[in-house]
Scaffold this active site. Structure first.
Site, PDB file in Angstrom:
ATOM      1  N   MET A   1       8.549  22.549 -52.590  1.00  0.00           N
ATOM      2  CA  MET A   1       9.394  21.630 -51.839  1.00  0.00           C
ATOM      3  C   MET A   1       9.743  22.211 -50.468  1.00  0.00           C
ATOM      4  SD  MET A   1       9.976  18.874 -53.557  1.00  0.00           S
ATOM      5  CE  MET A   1       9.886  18.239 -55.229  1.00  0.00           C
ATOM      6  N   CYS A   2       9.889  21.354 -49.490  1.00  0.00           N
ATOM      7  CA  CYS A   2      10.210  21.765 -48.133  1.00  0.00           C
ATOM      8  C   CYS A   2      11.719  21.989 -47.989  1.00  0.00           C
ATOM      9  CB  CYS A   2       9.755  20.697 -47.146  1.00  0.00           C
ATOM     10  SG  CYS A   2       8.034  20.177 -47.344  1.00  0.00           S
ATOM     11  N   ARG A   3      12.104  22.520 -46.855  1.00  0.00           N
ATOM     12  CA  ARG A   3      13.516  22.665 -46.483  1.00  0.00           C
ATOM     13  C   ARG A   3      13.691  22.062 -45.092  1.00  0.00           C
ATOM     14  NH1 ARG A   3      16.255  23.494 -50.893  1.00  0.00           N
ATOM     15  NH2 ARG A   3      14.701  21.876 -51.235  1.00  0.00           N
TER      16      ARG A   3
ATOM     17  N   ASN B   1      11.313  15.598 -47.647  1.00  0.00           N
ATOM     18  CA  ASN B   1      11.124  16.625 -48.663  1.00  0.00           C
ATOM     19  C   ASN B   1      11.029  15.919 -50.001  1.00  0.00           C
ATOM     20  OD1 ASN B   1      11.163  19.026 -50.233  1.00  0.00           O
ATOM     21  ND2 ASN B   1      13.373  18.823 -50.473  1.00  0.00           N
TER      22      ASN B   1
END
Length: 262
Positions: free
Chosen positions: A1-3, A112
């Site tokens: 997962m992105c931030r 995200n």
């Protein structure tokens, strides 16, 4: 997962949030806490508003922690509204076109999450995007496809309803394809003046999303950049945070989806 993080308020230098805090976004690119993957090294991007209506964009495929240009740029750019994103790919290639945020005219969007079984519905999802918007598709991510479809659904005019309609369409494609994996979604969208942040998942397990108001300034983050007790609140599941001039409210994304015709 992105931030990611989004800021709206009095103009500040980008490095005050992107680089400087103890758990800054650059730090999270190496050591994320509230994500499935600790490292988010598949590129990064920043988008900011200055003297013109359309935002400036800087995106790169190098990890955020290893790009000296990012720190230098953030130390020099001051903005009243900006986005920053560090990417952890969910399967699509690491290219500049796949890095967030995505821009269309004066609008910025970053995401995200994941579309479960995306490869099985990619062609049909792209088929919902009108030609005039599909011409702007430069990458291969589900994030960019969602953004373009949401624009087609009226995102600039009705940001909550349009996103609800988009998520409902994507979920419908997944159901038709017999996909059991989840659709999980957090995102931020802005027109350069107002800010919307979304948190939703079909299995009630959306990625984390927090916000904090301080002296009229708003910060929205995937995970806090400092001590979690310092005024951070979670965006409720199934909701959208709406920040307009002088007000920050929460609207129910689930209710908007329920009002839409099947």
């Amino acid at each position: 997962m992105c931030r990611f993080l989004a800021y709206k308020g009095e103009p500040i230098f980008l490095d005050e949030l992107v680089c400087a805090p103890a758990h800054s976004l650059v730090h999270q690119s190496l050591h994320a806490i509230e994500a499935k993957t600790e490292t988010n090294g598949d590129g990064f991007g920043i988008g900011w508003y200055g003297e013109r209506s359309e935002p400036g964009i800087y995106r790169e495929v190098r990890p955020a922690w290893s790009d000296e240009n990012l720190r230098s740029l953030c130390e020099q750019v001051r903005s009243k509204l900006f986005f920053a994103h560090v990417r952890a790919s969910t399967g699509t290639s690491t290219t500049r076109a796949n890095c967030h945020p995505f821009a269309h005219g004066r609008y910025l969007f970053m995401h995200n999450g994941q579309i479960g079984g995306y490869g099985r519905i990619k062609r049909r999802l792209e088929g919902l995007i009108p030609d005039e918007l599909y011409d702007r598709r430069l990458g291969t991510t589900d994030s960019e496809a969602i953004f373009l479809l949401a624009l087609a659904n009226g995102l600039p005019e009705e940001p909550v309803v349009a996103m609800a309609r988009t998520l409902k369409q994507v979920r419908g494609l997944m159901n038709d394809a017999g996909i059991d994996e989840a659709l999980r979604f957090t995102a931020a969208f802005t027109d350069g003046e107002n800010l919307w942040a979304y948190r939703w998942a079909c299995d009630a397990k959306p990625p984390t999303l927090y916000f904090r108001e301080l002296d009229g300034n708003l910060l929205v983050v995937s995970e806090p950049i400092d001590d979690k007790t310092r005024g951070w609140r979670e965006v409720p599941k199934g909701c959208s945070l709406v920040a307009r001039a002088g007000s920050v409210t929460v609207e129910c994304l689930n209710q908007a989806m329920g009002r839409l015709a099947a």
